[in-house]
Design a protein around this motif. Structure first.
Motif, PDB file in Angstrom:
ATOM      1  N   ASP A 183      -3.097  -7.030  -9.963  1.00 39.11           N
ATOM      2  CA  ASP A 183      -3.820  -6.841 -11.234  1.00 39.11           C
ATOM      3  C   ASP A 183      -2.823  -6.682 -12.378  1.00 39.11           C
ATOM      4  N   GLY A 184      -1.834  -7.510 -12.391  1.00 36.62           N
ATOM      5  CA  GLY A 184      -0.719  -7.392 -13.328  1.00 36.62           C
ATOM      6  C   GLY A 184       0.508  -6.863 -12.638  1.00 36.62           C
ATOM      7  N   GLN A 185       0.302  -6.034 -11.631  1.00 31.58           N
ATOM      8  CA  GLN A 185       1.348  -5.595 -10.717  1.00 31.58           C
ATOM      9  C   GLN A 185       0.782  -5.645  -9.309  1.00 31.58           C
ATOM     10  N   PHE A 186       1.634  -5.452  -8.315  1.00 30.99           N
ATOM     11  CA  PHE A 186       1.202  -5.562  -6.924  1.00 30.99           C
ATOM     12  C   PHE A 186       1.125  -4.178  -6.287  1.00 30.99           C
ATOM     13  N   SER A 187       0.016  -3.931  -5.590  1.00 35.47           N
ATOM     14  CA  SER A 187      -0.180  -2.669  -4.870  1.00 35.47           C
ATOM     15  C   SER A 187      -0.561  -2.983  -3.431  1.00 35.47           C
ATOM     16  N   PHE A 188      -0.044  -2.170  -2.500  1.00 35.38           N
ATOM     17  CA  PHE A 188      -0.272  -2.366  -1.066  1.00 35.38           C
ATOM     18  C   PHE A 188      -1.267  -1.326  -0.557  1.00 35.38           C
ATOM     19  N   TYR A 189      -2.226  -1.767   0.273  1.00 33.94           N
ATOM     20  CA  TYR A 189      -3.200  -0.857   0.871  1.00 33.94           C
ATOM     21  C   TYR A 189      -3.331  -1.188   2.354  1.00 33.94           C
ATOM     22  N   ASN A 190      -3.545  -0.129   3.163  1.00 34.19           N
ATOM     23  CA  ASN A 190      -3.724  -0.357   4.606  1.00 34.19           C
ATOM     24  C   ASN A 190      -5.166  -0.757   4.902  1.00 34.19           C
ATOM     25  N   SER A 191      -5.505  -0.844   6.180  1.00 33.88           N
ATOM     26  CA  SER A 191      -6.840  -1.319   6.569  1.00 33.88           C
ATOM     27  C   SER A 191      -7.951  -0.370   6.132  1.00 33.88           C
TER      28      SER A 191
ATOM     29  N   SER B 263       2.454   4.132   0.674  1.00 33.16           N
ATOM     30  CA  SER B 263       3.404   4.873  -0.153  1.00 33.16           C
ATOM     31  C   SER B 263       4.782   4.225  -0.145  1.00 33.16           C
ATOM     32  N   ARG B 264       5.596   4.665  -1.067  1.00 32.46           N
ATOM     33  CA  ARG B 264       6.981   4.212  -1.136  1.00 32.46           C
ATOM     34  C   ARG B 264       7.713   4.524   0.169  1.00 32.46           C
ATOM     35  N   GLU B 265       7.476   5.727   0.706  1.00 32.20           N
ATOM     36  CA  GLU B 265       8.153   6.144   1.934  1.00 32.20           C
ATOM     37  C   GLU B 265       7.775   5.242   3.111  1.00 32.20           C
ATOM     38  N   GLU B 266       6.509   4.838   3.184  1.00 28.06           N
ATOM     39  CA  GLU B 266       6.078   3.935   4.255  1.00 28.06           C
ATOM     40  C   GLU B 266       6.753   2.569   4.111  1.00 28.06           C
ATOM     41  N   LYS B 267       6.834   2.071   2.890  1.00 33.51           N
ATOM     42  CA  LYS B 267       7.517   0.787   2.674  1.00 33.51           C
ATOM     43  C   LYS B 267       8.973   0.876   3.112  1.00 33.51           C
ATOM     44  N   GLU B 268       9.648   1.967   2.744  1.00 36.21           N
ATOM     45  CA  GLU B 268      11.056   2.145   3.112  1.00 36.21           C
ATOM     46  C   GLU B 268      11.211   2.242   4.621  1.00 36.21           C
TER      47      GLU B 268
ATOM     48  N   MET C  84       9.433  -4.683  -5.258  1.00 34.52           N
ATOM     49  CA  MET C  84       9.501  -5.758  -4.271  1.00 34.52           C
ATOM     50  C   MET C  84       8.108  -6.063  -3.741  1.00 34.52           C
ATOM     51  N   VAL C  85       7.891  -7.315  -3.402  1.00 34.44           N
ATOM     52  CA  VAL C  85       6.608  -7.716  -2.824  1.00 34.44           C
ATOM     53  C   VAL C  85       6.833  -8.427  -1.492  1.00 34.44           C
ATOM     54  N   VAL C  86       7.599  -9.494  -1.511  1.00 36.03           N
ATOM     55  CA  VAL C  86       7.728 -10.347  -0.324  1.00 36.03           C
ATOM     56  C   VAL C  86       8.438  -9.624   0.815  1.00 36.03           C
TER      57      VAL C  86
ATOM     58  N   LEU D 180       6.344  -6.907   2.566  1.00 39.49           N
ATOM     59  CA  LEU D 180       5.218  -7.505   3.280  1.00 39.49           C
ATOM     60  C   LEU D 180       5.672  -8.166   4.574  1.00 39.49           C
ATOM     61  N   VAL D 181       6.749  -8.920   4.500  1.00 33.99           N
ATOM     62  CA  VAL D 181       7.254  -9.587   5.702  1.00 33.99           C
ATOM     63  C   VAL D 181       7.731  -8.547   6.714  1.00 33.99           C
ATOM     64  N   SER D 182       8.347  -7.475   6.244  1.00 29.58           N
ATOM     65  CA  SER D 182       8.809  -6.422   7.145  1.00 29.58           C
ATOM     66  C   SER D 182       7.645  -5.738   7.849  1.00 29.58           C
ATOM     67  N   ILE D 183       6.575  -5.474   7.125  1.00 37.28           N
ATOM     68  CA  ILE D 183       5.378  -4.878   7.744  1.00 37.28           C
ATOM     69  C   ILE D 183       4.719  -5.881   8.678  1.00 37.28           C
ATOM     70  N   ASN D 184       4.719  -7.154   8.272  1.00 35.56           N
ATOM     71  CA  ASN D 184       4.240  -8.256   9.121  1.00 35.56           C
ATOM     72  C   ASN D 184       2.812  -8.032   9.627  1.00 35.56           C
ATOM     73  N   PRO D 185       1.848  -7.929   8.724  1.00 33.70           N
ATOM     74  CA  PRO D 185       0.464  -7.702   9.163  1.00 33.70           C
ATOM     75  C   PRO D 185      -0.114  -8.939   9.856  1.00 33.70           C
ATOM     76  N   GLU D 186      -1.050  -8.702  10.757  1.00 32.66           N
ATOM     77  CA  GLU D 186      -1.726  -9.820  11.422  1.00 32.66           C
ATOM     78  C   GLU D 186      -2.557 -10.616  10.421  1.00 32.66           C
ATOM     79  N   ILE D 187      -3.185  -9.908   9.478  1.00 29.97           N
ATOM     80  CA  ILE D 187      -3.975 -10.561   8.433  1.00 29.97           C
ATOM     81  C   ILE D 187      -3.556  -9.974   7.088  1.00 29.97           C
ATOM     82  N   LEU D 188      -3.332 -10.830   6.123  1.00 30.31           N
ATOM     83  CA  LEU D 188      -2.957 -10.389   4.790  1.00 30.31           C
ATOM     84  C   LEU D 188      -4.080 -10.770   3.828  1.00 30.31           C
ATOM     85  N   HIS D 189      -4.766  -9.772   3.289  1.00 27.48           N
ATOM     86  CA  HIS D 189      -5.816  -9.990   2.307  1.00 27.48           C
ATOM     87  C   HIS D 189      -5.188  -9.864   0.905  1.00 27.48           C
ATOM     88  N   ILE D 190      -5.369 -10.883   0.097  1.00 24.98           N
ATOM     89  CA  ILE D 190      -4.811 -10.850  -1.259  1.00 24.98           C
ATOM     90  C   ILE D 190      -5.958 -10.923  -2.267  1.00 24.98           C
ATOM     91  N   TYR D 191      -5.935 -10.002  -3.224  1.00 24.57           N
ATOM     92  CA  TYR D 191      -6.963  -9.951  -4.259  1.00 24.57           C
ATOM     93  C   TYR D 191      -6.295 -10.267  -5.601  1.00 24.57           C
TER      94      TYR D 191
END
Length: 288
Positions: free
Chosen positions: A203-211, A217-222, A240-242, A245-256
């Motif tokens: 929405d102008g910036q990127f935010s990550f959410y779990n299922s 959080s920042r700590e989870e990304k790190e 960072m975005v890519v 995301l690649v490090s987490i490697n979700p089975e399904i990536l939903h993008i809004y």
């Protein structure tokens, strides 16, 4: 009388045909111009007789002649010269590489790459050609076409060289991008998947959410971030975005998002492929 001598009969005939087509319009305006063509064994010459004494040659037919010759150079010589620069000056010998660089150069010089801010100067190349021809042709002259191209188009040649330099930079960046994308695609196919689903909101910036639609959080990304995957090294992890995301490697990536043409969205689709599902931004707002 003007005599324009060509070493190539094909060039001569093409220019003659163009001038003949224009003459039908000029005649209706009262201009008196006669064209003739004479072919030798190899060379050929166009003879131009400008007989209208009421309208100055340099205000009427001269601009047309310079314009036709300029356009003829662009249509028949430009790509060959660009290719020659690629091969002889920058030493790209592989035909596939040459073709890709040439394609980029043509897009750049024709102003079709708005993402490259330095290309505006190339739109002036027709003016360089026009001015050169205009200075080289007088009302009574013998004009030698091929020697003129060889010795009188230095400024135009510099423009072509600059264009190829930019095209090569773009080509190398594209190659680097493709290599990074391929390595990231290989990683997500072979590495463990750390989440079943991940929701990415743009929405102008990127935010990550779990299922559970809880923001990651920042700590989870790190925690998940693989240092070997980080190519956005100068950015803070929150920007960072890519790589995360690649490090987490979700089975399904939903993008809004409402901007599916955004560069990062395209890159994520290229990496995750069929694992990506894209929704309008409003869908996320409704489900949360």
């Amino acid at each position: 009388m003007i005599a324009i001598q060509f070493e190539s009969q094909q060039d001569c005939q093409q220019v003659y045909n163009k001038l003949t087509r224009y003459m039908s319009k000029y005649t209706q305006l009262g201009l008196e111009v006669m064209l003739d063509i004479e072919e030798g064994e190899e060379a050929a010459t166009i003879f131009i007789h400008y007989e209208d004494k009421t309208i100055d040659f340099y205000d009427s037919f001269h601009p047309l002649l310079a314009s036709v010759l300029s356009q003829h150079v662009i249509e028949t010589k430009e790509e060959d010269w660009l290719l020659e620069i690629i091969e002889e000056m920058f030493h790209f010998k592989d035909p596939e590489e040459q073709e890709q660089i040439l394609s980029l150069a043509c897009e750049i010089i024709n102003g079709d790459r708005d993402d490259i801010p330095t290309i505006h100067c190339f739109s002036e190349r027709e003016n360089f050609l026009y001015e050169a021809f205009a200075k080289g042709i007088d009302e009574h002259t013998v004009f030698y076409y091929e020697p003129f191209l060889t010795f009188r188009l230095k400024d135009y040649g510099e423009i072509l060289i600059d264009c190829i330099e930019i095209a090569i930079d773009e080509y190398l960046l594209e190659q680097e991008y493709q290599n990074i994308v391929e390595s990231l695609r290989y990683f997500i196919k072979t590495a463990a998947k750390n989440m079943k689903e991940l929701h990415l909101v743009h929405d102008g910036q990127f935010s990550f959410y779990n299922s559970s639609f809880k923001e990651i959080s920042r700590e989870e990304k790190e925690f998940f971030l693989e240092s070997a995957l980080v190519f956005e090294g100068e950015l803070d992890i929150e920007e960072m975005v890519v790589s995360p995301l690649v490090s987490i490697n979700p089975e399904i990536l939903h993008i809004y998002t409402d901007d599916v043409d955004q560069g990062i969205i395209y890159t994520l689709q290229t990496i995750f492929q069929e694992r990506v599902i894209i929704y309008p931004l409003g869908v996320f707002q409704r489900v949360t």
